[in-house]
Design an enzyme around this catalytic site. Structure first.
Site, PDB file in Angstrom:
ATOM      1  N   LYS A  15     -21.063  18.715 -35.230  1.00  0.00           N
ATOM      2  CA  LYS A  15     -21.199  17.147 -35.089  1.00  0.00           C
ATOM      3  C   LYS A  15     -21.536  16.906 -33.608  1.00  0.00           C
ATOM      4  CE  LYS A  15     -16.924  16.712 -36.634  1.00  0.00           C
ATOM      5  NZ  LYS A  15     -16.480  17.853 -36.521  1.00  0.00           N
ATOM      6  N   ARG A  90     -10.920   9.963 -39.607  1.00  0.00           N
ATOM      7  CA  ARG A  90     -10.734  11.082 -39.966  1.00  0.00           C
ATOM      8  C   ARG A  90      -9.513  11.129 -40.878  1.00  0.00           C
ATOM      9  NH1 ARG A  90     -12.039  14.506 -34.949  1.00  0.00           N
ATOM     10  NH2 ARG A  90     -11.184  16.691 -35.516  1.00  0.00           N
ATOM     11  N   ARG A 129     -17.375  29.000 -28.655  1.00  0.00           N
ATOM     12  CA  ARG A 129     -17.873  27.471 -27.849  1.00  0.00           C
ATOM     13  C   ARG A 129     -17.646  27.560 -26.470  1.00  0.00           C
ATOM     14  NH1 ARG A 129     -16.498  21.957 -30.597  1.00  0.00           N
ATOM     15  NH2 ARG A 129     -14.671  22.694 -30.336  1.00  0.00           N
ATOM     16  N   ARG A 162     -12.318  25.113 -24.699  1.00  0.00           N
ATOM     17  CA  ARG A 162     -11.404  24.221 -24.966  1.00  0.00           C
ATOM     18  C   ARG A 162     -10.069  24.843 -25.247  1.00  0.00           C
ATOM     19  NH1 ARG A 162     -14.166  19.813 -28.961  1.00  0.00           N
ATOM     20  NH2 ARG A 162     -12.255  20.141 -30.147  1.00  0.00           N
ATOM     21  N   ARG A 173      -6.629  23.439 -37.272  1.00  0.00           N
ATOM     22  CA  ARG A 173      -7.267  22.478 -37.243  1.00  0.00           C
ATOM     23  C   ARG A 173      -8.325  22.316 -38.400  1.00  0.00           C
ATOM     24  NH1 ARG A 173     -10.641  23.300 -32.207  1.00  0.00           N
ATOM     25  NH2 ARG A 173     -12.029  21.832 -32.877  1.00  0.00           N
TER      26      ARG A 173
HETATM   27  P1  AP5 Z   1     -19.800  21.408 -32.393  1.00  0.00           P
HETATM   28  O1  AP5 Z   1     -21.214  20.576 -32.188  1.00  0.00           O
HETATM   29  O2  AP5 Z   1     -19.265  21.498 -30.957  1.00  0.00           O
HETATM   30  O3  AP5 Z   1     -19.214  21.129 -33.427  1.00  0.00           O
HETATM   31  P2  AP5 Z   1     -18.037  19.813 -33.860  1.00  0.00           P
HETATM   32  O4  AP5 Z   1     -18.494  19.693 -35.400  1.00  0.00           O
HETATM   33  O5  AP5 Z   1     -18.457  18.795 -32.751  1.00  0.00           O
HETATM   34  O6  AP5 Z   1     -16.759  20.366 -33.673  1.00  0.00           O
HETATM   35  P3  AP5 Z   1     -15.298  19.863 -32.813  1.00  0.00           P
HETATM   36  O7  AP5 Z   1     -14.569  21.215 -32.592  1.00  0.00           O
HETATM   37  O8  AP5 Z   1     -16.054  19.284 -31.615  1.00  0.00           O
HETATM   38  O9  AP5 Z   1     -14.810  18.946 -33.887  1.00  0.00           O
HETATM   39  P4  AP5 Z   1     -13.597  18.416 -34.030  1.00  0.00           P
HETATM   40  O10 AP5 Z   1     -13.740  17.651 -34.868  1.00  0.00           O
HETATM   41  O11 AP5 Z   1     -12.410  19.555 -34.334  1.00  0.00           O
HETATM   42  O12 AP5 Z   1     -13.104  18.263 -32.558  1.00  0.00           O
HETATM   43  P5  AP5 Z   1     -12.822  16.592 -31.856  1.00  0.00           P
HETATM   44  O13 AP5 Z   1     -13.062  17.104 -30.513  1.00  0.00           O
HETATM   45  O14 AP5 Z   1     -13.241  15.619 -32.635  1.00  0.00           O
HETATM   46  O15 AP5 Z   1     -20.402  23.088 -32.268  1.00  0.00           O
HETATM   47  C1  AP5 Z   1     -19.308  23.948 -32.363  1.00  0.00           C
HETATM   48  C2  AP5 Z   1     -20.065  25.473 -31.826  1.00  0.00           C
HETATM   49  O16 AP5 Z   1     -21.023  25.765 -32.490  1.00  0.00           O
HETATM   50  C3  AP5 Z   1     -20.757  24.860 -30.426  1.00  0.00           C
HETATM   51  O17 AP5 Z   1     -20.636  25.876 -29.571  1.00  0.00           O
HETATM   52  C4  AP5 Z   1     -22.174  25.107 -30.860  1.00  0.00           C
HETATM   53  O18 AP5 Z   1     -23.251  25.360 -29.733  1.00  0.00           O
HETATM   54  C5  AP5 Z   1     -22.228  25.622 -32.118  1.00  0.00           C
HETATM   55  N1  AP5 Z   1     -23.165  25.295 -33.105  1.00  0.00           N
HETATM   56  C6  AP5 Z   1     -23.507  23.849 -33.295  1.00  0.00           C
HETATM   57  N2  AP5 Z   1     -24.443  23.980 -34.465  1.00  0.00           N
HETATM   58  C7  AP5 Z   1     -24.704  25.152 -34.584  1.00  0.00           C
HETATM   59  C8  AP5 Z   1     -25.786  25.759 -35.699  1.00  0.00           C
HETATM   60  N3  AP5 Z   1     -26.180  24.923 -36.449  1.00  0.00           N
HETATM   61  N4  AP5 Z   1     -25.871  27.110 -35.476  1.00  0.00           N
HETATM   62  C9  AP5 Z   1     -25.294  27.830 -34.527  1.00  0.00           C
HETATM   63  N5  AP5 Z   1     -24.065  27.145 -33.845  1.00  0.00           N
HETATM   64  C10 AP5 Z   1     -24.067  26.088 -33.733  1.00  0.00           C
HETATM   65  O19 AP5 Z   1     -11.143  16.663 -32.065  1.00  0.00           O
HETATM   66  C11 AP5 Z   1     -10.337  17.502 -31.302  1.00  0.00           C
HETATM   67  C12 AP5 Z   1      -8.837  17.175 -31.509  1.00  0.00           C
HETATM   68  O20 AP5 Z   1      -8.878  15.795 -31.179  1.00  0.00           O
HETATM   69  C13 AP5 Z   1      -8.607  17.090 -32.927  1.00  0.00           C
HETATM   70  O21 AP5 Z   1      -8.008  18.188 -33.505  1.00  0.00           O
HETATM   71  C14 AP5 Z   1      -7.329  15.924 -32.969  1.00  0.00           C
HETATM   72  O22 AP5 Z   1      -6.113  16.479 -32.364  1.00  0.00           O
HETATM   73  C15 AP5 Z   1      -7.728  15.069 -32.073  1.00  0.00           C
HETATM   74  N6  AP5 Z   1      -8.610  14.152 -32.812  1.00  0.00           N
HETATM   75  C16 AP5 Z   1      -9.973  13.622 -32.495  1.00  0.00           C
HETATM   76  N7  AP5 Z   1     -10.217  12.511 -33.452  1.00  0.00           N
HETATM   77  C17 AP5 Z   1      -9.348  12.047 -33.933  1.00  0.00           C
HETATM   78  C18 AP5 Z   1      -9.127  11.244 -34.991  1.00  0.00           C
HETATM   79  N8  AP5 Z   1     -10.283  10.474 -35.420  1.00  0.00           N
HETATM   80  N9  AP5 Z   1      -7.975  11.066 -35.645  1.00  0.00           N
HETATM   81  C19 AP5 Z   1      -6.851  12.025 -35.188  1.00  0.00           C
HETATM   82  N10 AP5 Z   1      -7.141  12.765 -34.186  1.00  0.00           N
HETATM   83  C20 AP5 Z   1      -8.138  12.983 -33.524  1.00  0.00           C
END
Ligand code: AP5
Length: 216
Positions: A15, A90, A129, A162, A173
């Site tokens: 994403k 979410r 990552r 991270r 997660r």
């Molecule tokens: P990346 O693009 O970073 O993936 P992502 O889907 O953005 O993954 P995240 O881990 O950032 O999502 P998340 O939703 O868990 O984390 P968030 O920060 O929102 O890609 C991942 C890796 O794959 C990278 O290395 C990239 O290079 C590689 N890649 C990407 N596409 C690829 C492809 N097509 N092929 C090969 N490799 C690829 O949330 C973190 C924490 O914050 C949560 O756990 C929670 O505690 C809190 N939080 C955040 N939002 C909320 C909410 N709305 N409500 C409550 N708690 C929340």
């Protein structure tokens, strides 16, 4: 009328990677709830301290805290033309709150690209990552490596792993995603907004699918 794109999908689906490309194409701000929490953590704010207790365990930050934070973010003038939302909503409560907020801003969710990939792929992506300290640019040691190990190609800042990308936290997660976020797939399907994207393809192919969906 403002445009709101909600990127939905499990942790590691890509994403954030895709959102950064969409920002360049559409000129809309990228609102990542995870990035805002991490920024608060870095700055030592109360919100950052609260969020950290949940994030390190792989749990969701409570809805009231998260919704209030996003509401504040929407009030900034760069959101006038709309936004690309990544990681919010979410939970069903967050999705309802989002609809109400957008009504106040004279808009609604326009499309929900749902990016998916198998669990083993998600785990490999998250545990490999590397993220840039200055601006959150995203790399992967195998699938999208930086030209120079440990250094961001875009701004030369240091790359870090991270805390919540440790394998135990990643597993939690993903469980939390299936329990608490998956209901949104049905929610947005019922609203005819969901567009499935196969995230288990190279980054450029995923972008092409996404652009195809957004141009319809
Ligand atoms: P990346 O693009 O970073 O993936 P992502 O889907 O953005 O993954 P995240 O881990 O950032 O999502 P998340 O939703 O868990 O984390 P968030 O920060 O929102 O890609 C991942 C890796 O794959 C990278 O290395 C990239 O290079 C590689 N890649 C990407 N596409 C690829 C492809 N097509 N092929 C090969 N490799 C690829 O949330 C973190 C924490 O914050 C949560 O756990 C929670 O505690 C809190 N939080 C955040 N939002 C909320 C909410 N709305 N409500 C409550 N708690 C929340």
């Amino acid at each position: 009328m403002p445009t709101y794109i909600v990127l939905l999908g499990p942790p590691g689906a890509g994403k954030g990677t895709q959102a950064k490309m969409l920002v360049e194409k559409f000129g809309l701000p990228h609102i990542s709830s995870g990035d805002i929490f991490r920024e608060n953590l870095k700055n030592g704010t109360e919100l950052g301290k609260v969020a950290q207790t949940y994030m390190t365990k792989g749990e969701l930050v409570p809805d009231d805290v998260t919704i209030a934070m996003i509401h504040q973010r929407f009030a900034r003038p760069d959101c006038t033309p709309g936004a690309i939302l990544d990681g919010f909503p979410r939970t069903p409560a967050q999705a309802d709150a989002l609809e109400m907020m957008l009504r106040d801003f004279g808009g609604h969710v326009n499309i929900v690209p749902f990016v998916t990939a198998p669990v083993d792929v998600l785990i490999e992506r998250l545990t490999g990552r590397w993220t840039c300290k200055a601006n959150g640019h995203i790399f992967h040691e195998k699938f999208n490596p930086p030209q120079k190990a440990g250094i961001c190609d875009q701004d030369g800042s240091e790359l870090y792993q991270r805390d919540d990308d440790k394998s135990e936290t990643v597993t939690r997660r993903i469980e939390v995603y299936f329990q608490q976020t998956m209901p949104l797939v049905e929610y947005y399907k019922e609203h005819n907004l969901l567009f499935e994207i196969d995230g288990d393809k190279p980054i450029e192919e995923v972008s092409a699918q996404l652009m195809g969906a957004l141009q319809k």
